[in-house]
Design a protein around this motif. Structure first.
Motif, PDB file in Angstrom:
ATOM      1  N   THR A   1       0.836  -1.200   0.000  1.00  0.00           N
ATOM      2  CA  THR A   1       0.000   0.000   0.000  1.00  0.00           C
ATOM      3  C   THR A   1       0.874   1.254   0.000  1.00  0.00           C
ATOM      4  OG1 THR A   1      -0.172  -0.048   2.431  1.00  0.00           O
ATOM      5  CG2 THR A   1      -1.913  -1.174   1.179  1.00  0.00           C
ATOM      6  N   SER A   2       2.017   1.168  -0.652  1.00  0.00           N
ATOM      7  CA  SER A   2       2.959   2.290  -0.691  1.00  0.00           C
ATOM      8  C   SER A   2       2.399   3.435  -1.534  1.00  0.00           C
ATOM      9  CB  SER A   2       4.305   1.822  -1.253  1.00  0.00           C
ATOM     10  OG  SER A   2       4.143   1.276  -2.554  1.00  0.00           O
ATOM     11  N   GLY A   3       3.110   4.565  -1.514  1.00  0.00           N
ATOM     12  CA  GLY A   3       2.628   5.770  -2.181  1.00  0.00           C
ATOM     13  C   GLY A   3       2.361   5.602  -3.661  1.00  0.00           C
ATOM     14  N   SER A   4       3.073   4.684  -4.312  1.00  0.00           N
ATOM     15  CA  SER A   4       2.876   4.487  -5.750  1.00  0.00           C
ATOM     16  C   SER A   4       1.521   3.857  -6.070  1.00  0.00           C
ATOM     17  CB  SER A   4       3.995   3.611  -6.319  1.00  0.00           C
ATOM     18  OG  SER A   4       4.048   2.364  -5.650  1.00  0.00           O
ATOM     19  N   MET A   5       0.813   3.376  -5.045  1.00  0.00           N
ATOM     20  CA  MET A   5      -0.514   2.794  -5.239  1.00  0.00           C
ATOM     21  C   MET A   5      -1.621   3.851  -5.135  1.00  0.00           C
ATOM     22  SD  MET A   5      -0.598  -0.591  -5.708  1.00  0.00           S
ATOM     23  CE  MET A   5      -2.115  -1.192  -4.950  1.00  0.00           C
ATOM     24  N   PHE A   6      -1.248   5.107  -5.007  1.00  0.00           N
ATOM     25  CA  PHE A   6      -2.232   6.175  -4.798  1.00  0.00           C
ATOM     26  C   PHE A   6      -3.191   6.271  -5.988  1.00  0.00           C
ATOM     27  CE2 PHE A   6      -3.672  10.596  -5.085  1.00  0.00           C
ATOM     28  CZ  PHE A   6      -4.210  10.769  -3.824  1.00  0.00           C
ATOM     29  N   GLY A   7      -4.440   6.601  -5.699  1.00  0.00           N
ATOM     30  CA  GLY A   7      -5.417   6.814  -6.772  1.00  0.00           C
ATOM     31  C   GLY A   7      -6.201   5.554  -7.093  1.00  0.00           C
ATOM     32  N   ASP A   8      -6.371   5.305  -8.384  1.00  0.00           N
ATOM     33  CA  ASP A   8      -7.152   4.152  -8.835  1.00  0.00           C
ATOM     34  C   ASP A   8      -6.613   2.813  -8.318  1.00  0.00           C
ATOM     35  OD1 ASP A   8      -8.931   5.786 -10.153  1.00  0.00           O
ATOM     36  OD2 ASP A   8      -7.972   5.552 -12.114  1.00  0.00           O
ATOM     37  N   PRO A   9      -5.274   2.607  -8.287  1.00  0.00           N
ATOM     38  CA  PRO A   9      -4.794   1.296  -7.818  1.00  0.00           C
ATOM     39  C   PRO A   9      -5.247   0.941  -6.409  1.00  0.00           C
ATOM     40  CG  PRO A   9      -3.045   2.427  -8.984  1.00  0.00           C
ATOM     41  CD  PRO A   9      -4.166   3.421  -8.826  1.00  0.00           C
ATOM     42  N   ILE A  10      -5.156   1.880  -5.459  1.00  0.00           N
ATOM     43  CA  ILE A  10      -5.534   1.544  -4.081  1.00  0.00           C
ATOM     44  C   ILE A  10      -7.049   1.347  -3.980  1.00  0.00           C
ATOM     45  CG2 ILE A  10      -5.896   3.871  -3.137  1.00  0.00           C
ATOM     46  CD1 ILE A  10      -3.952   1.017  -1.426  1.00  0.00           C
ATOM     47  N   GLU A  11      -7.811   2.082  -4.781  1.00  0.00           N
ATOM     48  CA  GLU A  11      -9.264   1.887  -4.788  1.00  0.00           C
ATOM     49  C   GLU A  11      -9.616   0.509  -5.337  1.00  0.00           C
ATOM     50  OE1 GLU A  11     -11.704   3.790  -3.434  1.00  0.00           O
ATOM     51  OE2 GLU A  11      -9.928   4.762  -2.599  1.00  0.00           O
ATOM     52  N   GLU A  12      -8.951   0.113  -6.403  1.00  0.00           N
ATOM     53  CA  GLU A  12      -9.203  -1.208  -6.984  1.00  0.00           C
ATOM     54  C   GLU A  12      -8.768  -2.316  -6.030  1.00  0.00           C
ATOM     55  OE1 GLU A  12     -10.858  -2.013  -9.807  1.00  0.00           O
ATOM     56  OE2 GLU A  12     -11.334   0.124  -9.850  1.00  0.00           O
ATOM     57  N   LEU A  13      -7.666  -2.104  -5.318  1.00  0.00           N
ATOM     58  CA  LEU A  13      -7.223  -3.099  -4.331  1.00  0.00           C
ATOM     59  C   LEU A  13      -8.274  -3.240  -3.224  1.00  0.00           C
ATOM     60  CD1 LEU A  13      -5.131  -5.010  -3.090  1.00  0.00           C
ATOM     61  CD2 LEU A  13      -4.067  -3.011  -2.008  1.00  0.00           C
ATOM     62  N   ASN A  14      -8.766  -2.125  -2.709  1.00  0.00           N
ATOM     63  CA  ASN A  14      -9.807  -2.176  -1.680  1.00  0.00           C
ATOM     64  C   ASN A  14     -11.040  -2.942  -2.167  1.00  0.00           C
ATOM     65  OD1 ASN A  14      -8.756  -0.724   0.613  1.00  0.00           O
ATOM     66  ND2 ASN A  14      -8.877   1.146  -0.588  1.00  0.00           N
ATOM     67  N   ASN A  15     -11.466  -2.634  -3.379  1.00  0.00           N
ATOM     68  CA  ASN A  15     -12.636  -3.303  -3.930  1.00  0.00           C
ATOM     69  C   ASN A  15     -12.374  -4.799  -4.115  1.00  0.00           C
ATOM     70  OD1 ASN A  15     -13.933  -0.827  -4.044  1.00  0.00           O
ATOM     71  ND2 ASN A  15     -13.418  -0.463  -6.189  1.00  0.00           N
ATOM     72  N   GLY A  16     -11.144  -5.139  -4.511  1.00  0.00           N
ATOM     73  CA  GLY A  16     -10.800  -6.540  -4.699  1.00  0.00           C
ATOM     74  C   GLY A  16     -10.800  -7.322  -3.398  1.00  0.00           C
ATOM     75  N   VAL A  17     -10.235  -6.734  -2.343  1.00  0.00           N
ATOM     76  CA  VAL A  17     -10.206  -7.407  -1.038  1.00  0.00           C
ATOM     77  C   VAL A  17     -11.629  -7.568  -0.500  1.00  0.00           C
ATOM     78  CG1 VAL A  17      -9.457  -7.214   1.357  1.00  0.00           C
ATOM     79  CG2 VAL A  17      -7.861  -6.681  -0.484  1.00  0.00           C
ATOM     80  N   GLU A  18     -12.452  -6.528  -0.640  1.00  0.00           N
ATOM     81  CA  GLU A  18     -13.843  -6.637  -0.191  1.00  0.00           C
ATOM     82  C   GLU A  18     -14.579  -7.752  -0.931  1.00  0.00           C
ATOM     83  OE1 GLU A  18     -15.269  -2.623  -0.741  1.00  0.00           O
ATOM     84  OE2 GLU A  18     -15.101  -2.222   1.409  1.00  0.00           O
ATOM     85  N   LEU A  19     -14.345  -7.854  -2.241  1.00  0.00           N
ATOM     86  CA  LEU A  19     -14.946  -8.932  -3.032  1.00  0.00           C
ATOM     87  C   LEU A  19     -14.485 -10.293  -2.523  1.00  0.00           C
ATOM     88  CD1 LEU A  19     -16.494  -9.993  -5.573  1.00  0.00           C
ATOM     89  CD2 LEU A  19     -14.320  -9.797  -6.790  1.00  0.00           C
ATOM     90  N   PHE A  20     -13.194 -10.420  -2.252  1.00  0.00           N
ATOM     91  CA  PHE A  20     -12.634 -11.677  -1.758  1.00  0.00           C
ATOM     92  C   PHE A  20     -13.318 -12.102  -0.458  1.00  0.00           C
ATOM     93  CE2 PHE A  20      -9.303 -13.471   1.129  1.00  0.00           C
ATOM     94  CZ  PHE A  20      -9.244 -14.736   0.556  1.00  0.00           C
TER      95      PHE A  20
END
Length: 229
Positions: free
Chosen positions: A33-52
């Motif tokens: 969850t480093s700074g390079s994940m800012f924006g769409d990537p971190i949002e997509e990661l959150n959505n992916g974990v919630e789906l899981f």
């Protein structure tokens, strides 16, 4: 977190080992969850974990068998959830910030896994081969010292299913060090595709006849590429 709250959570997890005799499928998510994940990537990661988490809940067998641990590493290493059933997880969305302390995060995952395996053994609870998913979109900002040696050896000895997952500009050569299997690379930031496949895979393991059974996993989605590094 106060010591009292931490102790209560540990008591609840250990009580569950007595009241729920299902063989466990320990799954450790180690997520960049480093700074390079800012924006769409971190949002997509959150959505992916919630789906899981929701997909695991929807599988009656996996819901009682899977135990999920989540560790984020963005500047600091944060244990978001120690190993526990999906119903007990209070998921807080990730925020992107800081560097990529991958060594420390993986070592913390190994520590949690060894503690939980001892809990299983002490209480006579059987368990399937643990899974560890190491996801990163870049390179470690601290040196890799021994984490990859431990996970590689565990993978080689069939003590761990280690799945290194690279996103966007990840260093696939580094990620491939963590497992005796090939690292995987996700096309774009389609985390939902990966986590949907992961939930189905965990369900397949949980629904197998015994902890020694050979399990056929679902076919990975086209967005998930196997990298021969």
């Amino acid at each position: 977190m106060s010591d009292n709250i931490f102790n209560r959570r540990n008591d609840n997890r250990n009580t569950d080992l007595i009241t729920n005799p299902s063989p466990r499928v320990p799954v450790c998510l180690i997520l960049d969850t480093s700074g390079s994940m800012f924006g769409d990537p971190i949002e997509e990661l959150n959505n992916g974990v919630e789906l899981f988490l929701e997909e695991v809940k929807s599988d009656e067998k996996a819901r009682w068998s899977a135990e999920i641990a989540m560790i984020s590493f963005g500047g600091v290493v944060n244990v978001c959830s120690d190993f526990q059933s999906v119903d007990r997880i209070d998921f807080k969305r990730f925020y992107a910030d800081g560097g990529t302390p991958m060594e420390e995060a993986v070592m913390k995952g190994i520590e949690l896994l060894e503690k939980r395996k001892n809990d299983y053994k002490n209480r006579g609870v059987s368990y399937y081969q643990p899974w560890m998913i190491i996801m990163s979109d870049g390179e470690p900002t601290t040196p890799l010292v021994k984490s990859y040696q431990i996970t590689y050896k565990m993978s080689q000895n069939r003590k761990l299913v280690c799945l290194p997952l690279g996103v966007r500009d990840a260093n696939m050569n580094i990620l491939s060090k963590f497992s005796n299997q090939f690292a995987m690379e996700l096309e774009g930031i389609k985390f939902k595709d990966f986590f949907e496949w992961l939930s189905k895979s965990v369900g397949a393991v949980a629904n197998s006849s015994t902890t020694d059974a050979e399990v056929t996993l679902p076919q990975p989605p086209p967005t998930l590429k196997i990298k021969n590094c």
